[in-house]
Design an enzyme around this catalytic site. Structure first.
Site, PDB file in Angstrom:
ATOM      1  CB  SER A 124     -15.106   9.766  -4.035  1.00  0.00           C
ATOM      2  OG  SER A 124     -14.957  10.975  -4.746  1.00  0.00           O
ATOM      3  CE1 TYR A 149     -12.327   6.791  -7.977  1.00  0.00           C
ATOM      4  CE2 TYR A 149     -13.506   8.849  -8.316  1.00  0.00           C
ATOM      5  CZ  TYR A 149     -12.741   8.032  -7.515  1.00  0.00           C
ATOM      6  OH  TYR A 149     -12.407   8.453  -6.263  1.00  0.00           O
ATOM      7  CE  LYS A 153     -13.788   5.264  -5.066  1.00  0.00           C
ATOM      8  NZ  LYS A 153     -13.005   4.313  -4.271  1.00  0.00           N
ATOM      9  CG  LEU A 200      -4.182  21.909  -8.608  1.00  0.00           C
ATOM     10  CD1 LEU A 200      -3.929  22.551  -9.957  1.00  0.00           C
ATOM     11  CD2 LEU A 200      -5.129  22.782  -7.776  1.00  0.00           C
TER      12      LEU A 200
HETATM   13  N1  UFG Z   1      -7.028  21.540 -12.277  1.00  0.00           N
HETATM   14  C1  UFG Z   1      -6.372  22.413 -13.138  1.00  0.00           C
HETATM   15  N2  UFG Z   1      -5.290  21.940 -13.828  1.00  0.00           N
HETATM   16  C2  UFG Z   1      -4.828  20.666 -13.698  1.00  0.00           C
HETATM   17  C3  UFG Z   1      -5.494  19.778 -12.818  1.00  0.00           C
HETATM   18  C4  UFG Z   1      -6.592  20.248 -12.128  1.00  0.00           C
HETATM   19  O1  UFG Z   1      -6.775  23.566 -13.272  1.00  0.00           O
HETATM   20  O2  UFG Z   1      -3.856  20.308 -14.380  1.00  0.00           O
HETATM   21  C5  UFG Z   1      -8.180  22.031 -11.485  1.00  0.00           C
HETATM   22  C6  UFG Z   1      -9.491  21.307 -11.776  1.00  0.00           C
HETATM   23  O3  UFG Z   1     -10.168  21.885 -12.865  1.00  0.00           O
HETATM   24  C7  UFG Z   1     -10.231  21.483 -10.442  1.00  0.00           C
HETATM   25  C8  UFG Z   1      -9.107  21.462  -9.409  1.00  0.00           C
HETATM   26  O4  UFG Z   1      -7.911  21.798 -10.128  1.00  0.00           O
HETATM   27  O5  UFG Z   1     -10.858  22.731 -10.387  1.00  0.00           O
HETATM   28  C9  UFG Z   1      -8.918  20.133  -8.730  1.00  0.00           C
HETATM   29  O6  UFG Z   1      -8.785  19.102  -9.712  1.00  0.00           O
HETATM   30  P1  UFG Z   1      -8.270  17.638  -9.328  1.00  0.00           P
HETATM   31  O7  UFG Z   1      -8.177  16.864 -10.609  1.00  0.00           O
HETATM   32  O8  UFG Z   1      -7.059  17.714  -8.488  1.00  0.00           O
HETATM   33  O9  UFG Z   1      -9.431  17.065  -8.396  1.00  0.00           O
HETATM   34  P2  UFG Z   1     -11.006  16.903  -8.670  1.00  0.00           P
HETATM   35  O10 UFG Z   1     -11.702  17.783  -7.702  1.00  0.00           O
HETATM   36  O11 UFG Z   1     -11.361  17.040 -10.096  1.00  0.00           O
HETATM   37  O12 UFG Z   1     -11.217  15.357  -8.340  1.00  0.00           O
HETATM   38  C10 UFG Z   1     -10.945  14.860  -7.043  1.00  0.00           C
HETATM   39  C11 UFG Z   1     -10.463  13.423  -7.148  1.00  0.00           C
HETATM   40  C12 UFG Z   1     -11.563  12.516  -7.638  1.00  0.00           C
HETATM   41  C13 UFG Z   1     -12.808  12.705  -6.826  1.00  0.00           C
HETATM   42  C14 UFG Z   1     -13.196  14.150  -6.723  1.00  0.00           C
HETATM   43  C15 UFG Z   1     -14.308  14.284  -5.705  1.00  0.00           C
HETATM   44  O13 UFG Z   1      -9.362  13.335  -8.040  1.00  0.00           O
HETATM   45  O14 UFG Z   1     -11.130  11.184  -7.477  1.00  0.00           O
HETATM   46  O15 UFG Z   1     -12.098  14.938  -6.265  1.00  0.00           O
HETATM   47  O16 UFG Z   1     -14.926  15.505  -5.767  1.00  0.00           O
HETATM   48  F1  UFG Z   1     -13.825  12.012  -7.380  1.00  0.00           F
END
Ligand code: UFG
Length: 338
Positions: A124, A149, A153, A200
């Protein structure tokens, strides 16, 4: 000769199974269905016309893996099996260390016993931590995971590095995923989160279909073009094709490589919401909330190494990702449940 997919009934595993079958490989899936559904196997068959062999087993239990290796000629393994919920991992870290490490150690020991020498691992972008400048490049220092998590990794990347160093003939490719979204264009397989989605895109699609009231945008004060977090969203079908290239590479080359799978483009939360609304002609109600702990401003990939070593690059657009995510959600409002 077959390719073993541990955790192959999951979101990325199932799409990889389809692309491997399309590329002519025999696929064997080992999955305990802890976060997936048996119907995935039928759907893979429906898409490809070929049914992958399926073992409902816990990959951490070596005796169960022996059966898979006894009954099939496994040329290489793609190791997806593992827990992936970031917030849960901060609450129950031991669950993550136990499962993610045990599945890996058992798989590696059995592979070595059976002289199966090529592995591709689901790593990741989280391994880059929060100190590196974007775009993240494979030779940057890794470390500083903010949750269990992410730590698993990193630990598994270290385990693989040591195993390859110590063994003649063993090869590993560690694929560092950015943000996989989208679904197969057939609408037959896709992401089916258990309960309230953390990520997201599933939250966006569930809001669009009315299961969720509104999307909370986690902070609008990041150092980005519109204040919301920037990520490298990649279509899961592109990501799956990256695995086909990676297992081919691992079976043909010795040594270990970490390789990013992303598009190289950064999109903000607002960019995704607006693209989704435009592509699908729907409205997503939103509200601005607080920052989510552990989130960083920007995360996107340098994609040169994947192009050079794997001859692979992402082809599908953000519009494709939004259309296919919505198509999957509309056709399967409750995921794989009836
Ligand atoms: N976000 C929102 N509202 C939500 C969910 C997410 O605004 O309800 C925003 C987050 O703050 C972030 C973006 O959308 O800015 C993406 O969030 P995600 O949760 O979809 O993904 P992340 O980048 O936080 O995490 C993902 C994977 C992880 C991994 C990571 C690696 O879920 O497993 O990328 O960078 F570790």
């Amino acid at each position: 000769m077959s390719i073993l997919l541990t955790g192959g009934a999951g979101f990325i595993g199932s799409h990889t199974a389809v692309e491997l079958i399309n590329a002519g490989y025999d696929v064997v899936i080992a999955d305990n269905l802890s976060n997936s559904n048996k119907k995935v196997i039928d759907r893979i068959e429906k898409i490809t016309g070929k049914r992958p062999k399926f073992y409902e087993i816990d990959v951490a239990i070596k005796e169960e893996l022996y059966k898979v290796f006894d009954e099939n000629n496994i040329e290489g393994a793609i190791h997806f099996a593992g827990f992936k919920c970031v917030p849960e991992s901060t609450k129950i870290p031991l669950k993550y260390y136990r499962n993610n490490l045990d599945t890996t150690l058992s798989l590696l020991e059995v592979m070595k016993e059976y002289n199966c020498n090529a592995i591709v691992f689901s790593s990741s972008a989280t391994v880059y931590g929060d100190k590196n400048p974007v775009p993240f490049k494979e030779d940057m220092p890794v470390g500083g995971a903010t949750n269990a998590y992410g730590s698993t990794k990193l630990m598994i990347e270290n385990i693989l590095t040591d195993v390859v160093k110590a063994s003649d003939g063993f090869s590993a490719v560690m694929l560092r995923y950015f943000n996989p979204i989208g679904a197969h264009p057939s609408g037959l397989i896709g992401e089916a989160p258990d309960g309230i989605p953390n990520n997201l895109m599933p939250y966006v699609t569930q809001t669009a279909i009315g299961v969720r009231d509104h999307l909370i945008i986690y902070g609008e004060d990041y150092n980005t073009h519109d204040g919301t977090g920037v990520r490298d969203y990649i279509h899961v079908v592109d990501l799956a094709r990256g695995h086909v290239a990676a297992i081919k590479y691992a079976t043909e080359h010795l040594g270990i490589e970490a390789i990013n799978l992303g598009t190289g483009n950064g999109n903000s939360v607002w960019d995704v919401v607006h693209a989704f609304e435009k592509a699908n002609n729907v409205k997503i109600p939103t509200a601005i909330g607080n920052r989510r702990p552990g989130d960083i401003d920007e995360c996107y990939a340098s994609v040169d190494k994947a192009a050079k070593l794997l001859n692979w690059h992402a082809e599908l657009t953000l519009e494709d990702m939004c259309k296919d995510s919505w198509n999957w959600q509309r056709n399967n409002p409750k995921g794989y449940e009836d």
